[in-house]
Design a protein around this motif. Structure first.
Motif, PDB file in Angstrom:
ATOM      1  N   SER A  31      14.763 -24.877  22.393  1.00 52.08           N
ATOM      2  CA  SER A  31      16.127 -25.013  22.892  1.00 52.08           C
ATOM      3  C   SER A  31      16.908 -25.975  21.992  1.00 52.08           C
ATOM      4  N   PRO A  32      18.248 -25.955  22.072  1.00 54.67           N
ATOM      5  CA  PRO A  32      19.039 -26.889  21.256  1.00 54.67           C
ATOM      6  C   PRO A  32      18.663 -28.347  21.475  1.00 54.67           C
ATOM      7  N   LEU A  33      18.202 -28.674  22.665  1.00 53.77           N
ATOM      8  CA  LEU A  33      17.828 -30.050  22.976  1.00 53.77           C
ATOM      9  C   LEU A  33      16.319 -30.288  22.841  1.00 53.77           C
ATOM     10  N   ARG A  34      15.610 -29.334  22.271  1.00 54.24           N
ATOM     11  CA  ARG A  34      14.187 -29.489  21.951  1.00 54.24           C
ATOM     12  C   ARG A  34      13.362 -29.833  23.197  1.00 54.24           C
ATOM     13  N   ASN A  35      13.621 -29.097  24.274  1.00 57.06           N
ATOM     14  CA  ASN A  35      12.924 -29.354  25.537  1.00 57.06           C
ATOM     15  C   ASN A  35      11.456 -28.954  25.485  1.00 57.06           C
ATOM     16  N   PHE A  36      10.673 -29.658  26.295  1.00 58.06           N
ATOM     17  CA  PHE A  36       9.333 -29.219  26.640  1.00 58.06           C
ATOM     18  C   PHE A  36       9.331 -28.772  28.103  1.00 58.06           C
ATOM     19  N   THR A  37       8.598 -27.683  28.365  1.00 61.58           N
ATOM     20  CA  THR A  37       8.253 -27.271  29.720  1.00 61.58           C
ATOM     21  C   THR A  37       6.735 -27.383  29.853  1.00 61.58           C
ATOM     22  N   TYR A  38       6.260 -27.739  31.034  1.00 56.20           N
ATOM     23  CA  TYR A  38       4.819 -27.874  31.254  1.00 56.20           C
ATOM     24  C   TYR A  38       4.374 -26.974  32.398  1.00 56.20           C
ATOM     25  N   ILE A  39       3.164 -26.449  32.255  1.00 60.06           N
ATOM     26  CA  ILE A  39       2.461 -25.782  33.345  1.00 60.06           C
ATOM     27  C   ILE A  39       1.231 -26.623  33.666  1.00 60.06           C
ATOM     28  N   LEU A  40       1.067 -26.959  34.933  1.00 59.78           N
ATOM     29  CA  LEU A  40      -0.081 -27.726  35.404  1.00 59.78           C
ATOM     30  C   LEU A  40      -0.841 -26.864  36.402  1.00 59.78           C
ATOM     31  N   HIS A  41      -2.128 -26.702  36.149  1.00 54.83           N
ATOM     32  CA  HIS A  41      -2.956 -25.837  36.996  1.00 54.83           C
ATOM     33  C   HIS A  41      -4.138 -26.631  37.511  1.00 54.83           C
ATOM     34  N   ASN A  42      -4.303 -26.645  38.822  1.00 54.58           N
ATOM     35  CA  ASN A  42      -5.440 -27.316  39.443  1.00 54.58           C
ATOM     36  C   ASN A  42      -6.490 -26.265  39.808  1.00 54.58           C
ATOM     37  N   PRO A  43      -7.577 -26.181  39.028  1.00 53.98           N
ATOM     38  CA  PRO A  43      -8.562 -25.122  39.294  1.00 53.98           C
ATOM     39  C   PRO A  43      -9.299 -25.304  40.612  1.00 53.98           C
ATOM     40  N   GLU A  44      -9.362 -26.532  41.125  1.00 56.34           N
ATOM     41  CA  GLU A  44      -9.992 -26.740  42.431  1.00 56.34           C
ATOM     42  C   GLU A  44      -9.220 -26.018  43.537  1.00 56.34           C
ATOM     43  N   LEU A  45      -7.894 -26.009  43.385  1.00 50.44           N
ATOM     44  CA  LEU A  45      -7.037 -25.365  44.382  1.00 50.44           C
ATOM     45  C   LEU A  45      -6.717 -23.923  44.037  1.00 50.44           C
ATOM     46  N   GLY A  46      -6.783 -23.611  42.738  1.00 57.52           N
ATOM     47  CA  GLY A  46      -6.278 -22.321  42.292  1.00 57.52           C
ATOM     48  C   GLY A  46      -4.764 -22.255  42.402  1.00 57.52           C
ATOM     49  N   LYS A  47      -4.096 -23.407  42.253  1.00 59.98           N
ATOM     50  CA  LYS A  47      -2.644 -23.492  42.393  1.00 59.98           C
ATOM     51  C   LYS A  47      -2.023 -23.961  41.076  1.00 59.98           C
ATOM     52  N   THR A  48      -0.763 -23.554  40.853  1.00 57.37           N
ATOM     53  CA  THR A  48      -0.086 -23.811  39.587  1.00 57.37           C
ATOM     54  C   THR A  48       1.328 -24.329  39.827  1.00 57.37           C
ATOM     55  N   ASP A  66       4.303 -40.001  46.915  1.00 53.85           N
ATOM     56  CA  ASP A  66       3.874 -38.677  47.381  1.00 53.85           C
ATOM     57  C   ASP A  66       2.899 -38.060  46.386  1.00 53.85           C
ATOM     58  N   ARG A  67       2.000 -37.225  46.903  1.00 53.06           N
ATOM     59  CA  ARG A  67       1.031 -36.527  46.062  1.00 53.06           C
ATOM     60  C   ARG A  67       1.242 -35.028  46.183  1.00 53.06           C
ATOM     61  N   ILE A  68       1.254 -34.355  45.040  1.00 53.77           N
ATOM     62  CA  ILE A  68       1.377 -32.900  45.034  1.00 53.77           C
ATOM     63  C   ILE A  68       0.266 -32.315  44.176  1.00 53.77           C
ATOM     64  N   LEU A  69       0.038 -31.022  44.312  1.00 54.63           N
ATOM     65  CA  LEU A  69      -1.036 -30.317  43.613  1.00 54.63           C
ATOM     66  C   LEU A  69      -2.344 -31.119  43.764  1.00 54.63           C
ATOM     67  N   ALA A  70      -2.583 -31.582  44.979  1.00 54.74           N
ATOM     68  CA  ALA A  70      -3.672 -32.528  45.220  1.00 54.74           C
ATOM     69  C   ALA A  70      -4.921 -31.824  45.731  1.00 54.74           C
ATOM     70  N   SER A  71      -6.052 -32.223  45.170  1.00 54.92           N
ATOM     71  CA  SER A  71      -7.364 -31.770  45.622  1.00 54.92           C
ATOM     72  C   SER A  71      -8.273 -32.987  45.713  1.00 54.92           C
ATOM     73  N   GLN A  72      -9.542 -32.777  45.920  1.00 57.84           N
ATOM     74  CA  GLN A  72     -10.470 -33.889  46.103  1.00 57.84           C
ATOM     75  C   GLN A  72     -10.541 -34.784  44.877  1.00 57.84           C
ATOM     76  N   ASN A  73     -10.481 -34.194  43.677  1.00 51.15           N
ATOM     77  CA  ASN A  73     -10.708 -34.960  42.457  1.00 51.15           C
ATOM     78  C   ASN A  73      -9.464 -35.261  41.643  1.00 51.15           C
ATOM     79  N   SER A  74      -8.343 -34.620  41.944  1.00 49.70           N
ATOM     80  CA  SER A  74      -7.152 -34.877  41.129  1.00 49.70           C
ATOM     81  C   SER A  74      -5.886 -34.657  41.942  1.00 49.70           C
ATOM     82  N   HIS A  75      -4.822 -35.330  41.509  1.00 50.18           N
ATOM     83  CA  HIS A  75      -3.518 -35.130  42.129  1.00 50.18           C
ATOM     84  C   HIS A  75      -2.430 -35.605  41.175  1.00 50.18           C
TER      85      HIS A  75
END
Length: 268
Positions: free
Chosen positions: A10-27, A97-106
């Motif tokens: 992008s003109p402003l050199r943005n980064f987008t991130y995808i975070l996936h928690n395999p313990e939850l199977g959520k993204t 607050d905690r999001i994308l939280a599982s037993q070992n990571s959040h």
């Protein structure tokens, strides 16, 4: 937690991130700029998109929301003050607050005003240890965010001094933009003999941002980022800032030094 970084071109050199928690199977998608490459990536992985978090309300951090919500109907998180400003944001998040939280990571929410007053950052915690920080437009490689569009430099100074200075050196930094080269050159304009900054400038020549953009830890950032050196700036750095601003400051007030640096960066 699996981390995937997209250089958006992008003109402003943005980064987008995808975070996936395999313990939850959520993204989760963090600051989606464009829905198309995210959709392609998710299809290749066979993943749904369950959540979006926008660090703040500026359009370059939210422009992918519309397409992703239409495709996946994810929950969209944002600072409480950004609800109504960010497309499809319905779930306010506050400090701790905690999001994308599982037993070992959040992912833990940090309230980080300064660039705007509706800014949050994400702290990745795994096995009880702080591993990485996703900083949006608060902290960059070798720099910090500006305060032109709804922010305040003194508030940003307070955020960085109080929340980022105490963080462990080994925490990895994932910023919202690639301003690495420009910020390094600003560092060298004030501290031209900084060996770490000189080494990083040389390293710039060896990679393409969309292929292998480096992931620095805070130990390195504390050497190359002048905004992380305000509590104990070197005599050379102090002298350079004094010469360029004509202002002296009370060494007991590192916030003043930070604001002087931000003023210089605004004009640089």
């Amino acid at each position: 937690m699996e981390i995937f970084r997209f250089y958006t071109r992008s003109p402003l050199r943005n980064f987008t991130y995808i975070l996936h928690n395999p313990e939850l199977g959520k993204t989760l998608s963090l600051d989606p700029y464009d829905s198309a490459p995210i959709r392609k990536f998710l299809e290749e992985k066979g993943w749904n998109l369950d959540f979006i978090l926008n660090t703040h309300e500026h359009a370059d951090h939210t422009s992918g929301n519309e397409g992703l919500v239409n495709l996946y109907s994810p929950i969209v998180y944002a600072h409480p003050g950004a609800i109504g400003k960010i497309p499809h944001a319905t779930h306010p998040v506050k400090k701790g607050d905690r999001i994308l939280a599982s037993q070992n990571s959040h992912l833990e929410i940090l309230d980080t005003p300064g660039h705007t007053f509706c800014h949050v950052c994400l702290l990745l915690v795994e096995a009880g240890k702080r591993k990485a920080i996703f900083t949006g437009d608060t902290l960059f490689n070798a720099g910090v965010g500006n305060c032109y569009r709804g922010g305040d430099a003194e508030i940003l100074a307070k955020t960085v001094l109080e929340q980022f200075y105490p963080m462990e050196d080994e925490i990895l930094l994932y910023p919202g933009h690639d301003y690495w080269e420009t910020n390094l050159r600003f560092t060298l304009s004030l501290d031209p003999n900084n060996p770490s900054a000189l080494e990083e400038i040389r390293r710039l020549e060896t990679f393409a941002p969309d292929e292998d953009f480096p992931t620095n830890d805070l130990a390195l950032e504390k050497k190359i980022n002048v905004f992380l050196r305000c509590q104990d700036p070197s005599s050379d750095l102090k002298q350079a800032v004094l010469q360029k601003t004509g202002q002296s400051w009370d060494p007991r007030l590192p916030k003043n030094f930070f604001v002087s640096l931000r003023t210089l960066r605004d004009k640089w």
